[in-house]
Design an enzyme around this catalytic site. Structure first.
Site, short mmCIF file in Angstrom:
data_model
loop_
_atom_site.label_atom_id
_atom_site.label_comp_id
_atom_site.label_asym_id
_atom_site.label_seq_id
_atom_site.Cartn_x
_atom_site.Cartn_y
_atom_site.Cartn_z
N ARG A 1 -29.98 143.94 66.64
CA ARG A 1 -31.25 143.74 65.93
C ARG A 1 -30.84 145.54 64.76
O ARG A 1 -31.55 145.88 65.43
CB ARG A 1 -32.18 143.84 66.45
CG ARG A 1 -33.72 142.62 65.85
CD ARG A 1 -34.80 142.61 66.91
NE ARG A 1 -35.21 143.72 66.52
CZ ARG A 1 -36.06 143.94 68.08
NH1 ARG A 1 -36.21 143.86 68.59
NH2 ARG A 1 -36.38 145.54 68.42
N HIS B 1 -38.33 143.56 65.84
CA HIS B 1 -38.33 141.91 65.78
C HIS B 1 -38.59 141.53 65.46
O HIS B 1 -38.34 140.17 64.63
CB HIS B 1 -39.16 142.30 67.19
CG HIS B 1 -39.29 141.00 67.44
ND1 HIS B 1 -38.45 140.42 67.82
CD2 HIS B 1 -40.58 139.82 67.79
CE1 HIS B 1 -38.57 138.44 68.40
NE2 HIS B 1 -40.08 138.50 68.31
N TYR C 1 -39.70 151.29 71.87
CA TYR C 1 -38.90 151.08 72.87
C TYR C 1 -37.28 151.63 72.63
O TYR C 1 -36.76 151.33 73.53
CB TYR C 1 -39.20 149.90 73.33
CG TYR C 1 -39.23 148.75 71.85
CD1 TYR C 1 -38.18 148.71 71.88
CD2 TYR C 1 -40.11 148.63 72.12
CE1 TYR C 1 -37.95 147.59 70.71
CE2 TYR C 1 -40.27 147.39 70.72
CZ TYR C 1 -38.94 146.97 70.59
OH TYR C 1 -38.47 146.29 68.95
C1 LIG Z 1 -41.37 130.15 74.87
C2 LIG Z 1 -41.58 131.59 73.81
N1 LIG Z 1 -42.40 132.89 74.59
C3 LIG Z 1 -42.19 133.70 73.78
C4 LIG Z 1 -41.76 133.65 72.71
C5 LIG Z 1 -42.49 135.28 72.04
N2 LIG Z 1 -41.37 136.12 71.63
C6 LIG Z 1 -40.94 135.58 70.05
S1 LIG Z 1 -39.20 135.69 70.14
C7 LIG Z 1 -39.18 136.65 71.13
C8 LIG Z 1 -38.34 137.09 71.84
C9 LIG Z 1 -36.51 136.90 71.11
O1 LIG Z 1 -35.98 137.25 72.15
P1 LIG Z 1 -33.85 137.06 72.11
O2 LIG Z 1 -34.11 135.70 71.99
O3 LIG Z 1 -32.95 137.61 72.29
O4 LIG Z 1 -34.15 136.28 70.74
P2 LIG Z 1 -34.69 137.67 69.05
O5 LIG Z 1 -36.00 137.79 68.78
O6 LIG Z 1 -34.03 139.12 69.71
O7 LIG Z 1 -33.52 136.96 67.93
C10 LIG Z 1 -40.42 136.62 71.87
C11 LIG Z 1 -40.97 137.02 73.38
C12 LIG Z 1 -41.69 132.69 72.34
N3 LIG Z 1 -41.47 131.97 70.73
N4 LIG Z 1 -41.77 131.92 73.12
#
Ligand SMILES: Cc1ncc(C[n+]2csc(CCOP(=O)(O)OP(=O)(O)O)c2C)c(N)n1
Ligand SMILES: [Mg+2]
Lengths: 366, 326
Positions: free
Chosen positions: A256, A260, A269
């Protein structure tokens, strides 16, 4: 009974274009120069759109945004392998997939502009963004159950992140897909981070791909910054699914490059060295180098592709900003096929109230 | 005393409770290195270490399920669910286990977890980031539900929640996180759970609110002061379960009118329970029908239309007029 080795498992890893854009000729997928240029053009457009939306967000012209910077090869390479009848079930970082499958840039922007009219896509078989992490993987499995039941020649693709593999729904989706032998492809965009949490804190397993073994399905790890590898692996998985050989988990290893979302500050971080390491592995530059070296792209043509992308994005921004405000009726009118009388009454009540005051001074219109 | 916003006040409560009780552990997504996406847990991991401030895998059911186990074992987990719109994977653990274990073991085991989670809208967030889901938890026997409306209350209520032996769902209205600062003691203190606060006294009509709607009602009071000048009594419930019924009852006995303001959908929200209770016990004291000013029975709209969904000061005052002009 002596102790014995029950079985040994292995996990394949696929990479075709190296970081300098040199290809492993034996592994090259069958793509014409025109197709290769088209893939590259999609990547340039996705990157241009991303950078533009980030700017708009900083200027307060659009809401919180989750960029796909540095991950373009995954949604684009995989979507490029799909056929019209295939389904794409996305997370929230697959704008590139939407670009390939013909979703207008306007729709992508409307979503991040907080406008519920974004997801009535003019093209079929693409589900809207799914923000509850991991939950959408089951929908892809369900669609695949439908495809199987109706004996159609189609496949459902689910996208999710490395963080998504920690949710229970991910487990259930792979388990259903495995036990029911579903025509389904699970594409993990392992971009090393789930907000501030590193990949190694999501699973103690060495790879995400190896999780496939536990579900009795096919698994492969690919270089997710290599659009040709992503295309080839998806193509292979789709062919397997189409011929009744079941689901595949594809782990695409990427990074990424951005925060985020625009609400995040990744410098809190992770190290600049790490970012630099991955910058040198940029999927777009890699494809560019390859095409230049093959003589399929010239600096002039490259310039032209970039200018056309900028023009497309600027046109979409204009459309987005001139898009008429939604009606407050939109809050009520789409929950049920037929809006219940009680809800109609609440809508009336809101109108009656709004008639008593001056406009609230936000985007909505009566 | 020092000026703190709600984020700082909550952070201060966590710091102090972790200091005084070594069994308090904090866990959730991004709560450690990042200090939480809203920075409520900022600095906790560097002070108390990775064993007490745990960046978990991305799994709400896991976060709450393990919290329940830790609590049964004797620890005091303070879990964070990043947004209340993402609490559903943990719903099973909360409803089927956290809420029930004390009763099922006749008090031998309990699950005194605290689940902190941001809620409600008004900051133009993406979908699922602006929900008001308190009713699900109020409706679940065995849980306590808290929603502070000011920095001072946030600190005292969170400390009380952490010291409480029962499971507490602690909603933090994210619109208020950085909305304003007020004087907050630096040392630890608690505000008892189950006790409402009279924010302003009045004699014409009782206005009941919680969470970010308290601030909205305060803005309505200002509008009222310029125009109608009704004498409005504003009550901030602070704890939603158990409800401080005596406070509501006493006020409505005095004013004879009641307007309930809730951001959540109308049907079966806490406002419905309060209205039912008033109908049961205070009907003869009422001079006008009870009025509810609420969100609608719809999804929380995406942010372009959210200001039409969330009760505004004008809509609150509209409700007050309805009660007064009956
Ligand atoms: C069930 C849930 N918990 C928490 C969140 C908050 N949240 C949004 S994205 C994220 C991290 C996602 O990480 P990843 O699956 O690796 O996807 P990336 O953002 O790296 O594409 C979090 C914790 C959410 N959207 N849904
Ligand atoms: Mg990730």
């Amino acid at each position: 009974m002596p102790q014995e080795v029950y079985s040994n498992f292995s996990i394949r890893k696929l990479s075709i274009l190296d970081k300098d854009g040199k290809a492993d000729e034996k592994l090259l997928p069958k793509l014409s120069p025109a197709q290769l240029k088209e893939i590259y053009t999609h990547m340039v457009l996705a990157r241009t759109l991303d950078e533009k939306i980030l700017k708009l967000q900083r200027q307060g012209r659009i809401g919180t945004y989750s960029p796909g910077l540095g991950q373009e090869a995954i949604p684009i390479g995989s979507a490029y392998a799909t056929q019209k009848q295939d389904w794409s079930v996305q997370s929230f970082r697959e704008h590139g997939m939407m670009i390939v499958r013909g979703v207008p840039l306007l729709n992508i922007m409307l979503y991040f502009g907080g406008d519920e009219r974004n997801a009535k896509y003019p093209v079929d078989n693409i589900l809207p963004n799914s923000v509850p992490v991991g939950s959408q993987t089951l929908h892809a499995a369900g669609i695949a159950m439908g495809i199987q039941y109706k004996q159609k020649d189609a496949v459902a693709i689910a996208y999710f992140g490395d963080g998504g593999t920690s949710e229970g729904d991910f487990h259930e989706a792979l388990n259903f897909a495995g036990t029911l032998n579903l025509p389904c492809v699970f594409i993990c965009q392992n971009n090393q981070w789930a907000i501030s949490v590193p990949r190694k804190s999501q699973t103690h397993a060495e790879t995400i791909a190896q999780k496939a073994i536990a579900y009795g399905i096919e698994g492969i790890q690919v270089d997710g910054n290599d659009v040709l590898a992503v295309y080839a692996a998806t193509q292979e998985a789709l062919a397997r699914a189409r011929t009744g050989k079941g689901p595949t988990l594809i782990e695409c290893v990427t990074y990424r490059m951005g925060d985020h979302t625009t609400a995040d500050d990744a410098t809190r971080y992770r190290s600049p060295e790490e970012v630099q390491y991955w910058r040198e592995r940029d999927p777009l530059l890699r494809m560019q180098k390859y095409l230049l070296a093959q003589g399929m792209l010239s600096p002039q043509l490259d310039e032209q592709i970039k200018n056309e992308s900028t023009a497309k994005v600027e046109a979409a921004v204009l459309q987005y900003e001139q898009f008429p405000a939604p009606s407050v009726d939109d809050i009520f009118d789409y929950h049920y096929k037929q809006t219940p009388a009680d809800l109609e009454a609440q809508k009336k009540e809101l109108h009656a109230f709004l008639d008593t005051i001056k406009p609230l001074g936000n985007e909505g219109e009566k | 005393m020092t000026k703190m916003n709600m984020v700082q006040a909550l952070n201060s409560a966590l710091m102090l409770e972790m200091e005084s009780n070594k069994d308090v552990v904090v866990l959730g997504e991004d709560v450690g290195v990042d200090g939480g996406v809203f920075r409520v847990t900022e600095g906790l991991q560097s002070k108390y270490g990775k064993q007490r401030v745990i960046d978990t895998p991305l799994a709400e059911s896991g976060i709450i399920g393990t919290s329940i186990g830790m609590a049964i074992y004797g620890l005091k987990p303070v879990a964070e669910v990043q947004f209340s719109g993402f609490i559903y994977p943990a719903f099973n653990q909360i409803v089927s286990h956290a809420a029930r274990i004390r009763n099922r073991t006749r008090g031998k085991y309990a699950s005194g977890i605290v689940v902190r989670t941001p809620c409600s809208g008004g900051v133009k967030a993406l979908e699922h980031h602006s929900e008001s889901t308190e009713a699900f938890f109020i409706h679940t026997p065995g849980l306590k539900v808290v929603m502070p409306a000011s920095p001072y209350d946030a600190k005292g209520l969170l400390a009380a929640a952490i010291r409480d032996p029962d499971p507490v769902i602690f909603f933090e209205p994210l619109k208020l996180y950085r909305a304003y600062k007020e004087e907050v003691p630096e040392e630890a203190y608690t505000i008892p759970l189950g006790k409402a606060k009279v924010v302003q006294e009045g004699s014409d009509v009782t206005l009941i609110a919680w969470g970010s709607m308290v601030k909205t009602c305060q803005e309505a009071l200002q509008l009222n002061a310029q125009n109608e000048k009704y004498s409005i009594e504003l009550i901030d419930l602070r704890t939603l379960s158990p409800l401080d019924w005596p406070a509501v009852h006493k006020s409505v006995q005095k004013t004879g009118r009641c307007v309930i303001v809730q951001e959540a959908p109308k049907t079966l929200g806490l406002g419905a329970e309060i209205a039912a209770r008033l109908a049961e016990e205070d009907l003869l004291s009422l001079k006008s029908p009870i009025v509810r000013v609420t969100g609608f029975d719809t999804m929380m709209p995406y942010f372009k239309l959210e200001n039409y969904y969330i009760p505004s000061p004008e809509r609150v005052l509209h409700g007050v007029k309805k009660a007064m002009q009956f």
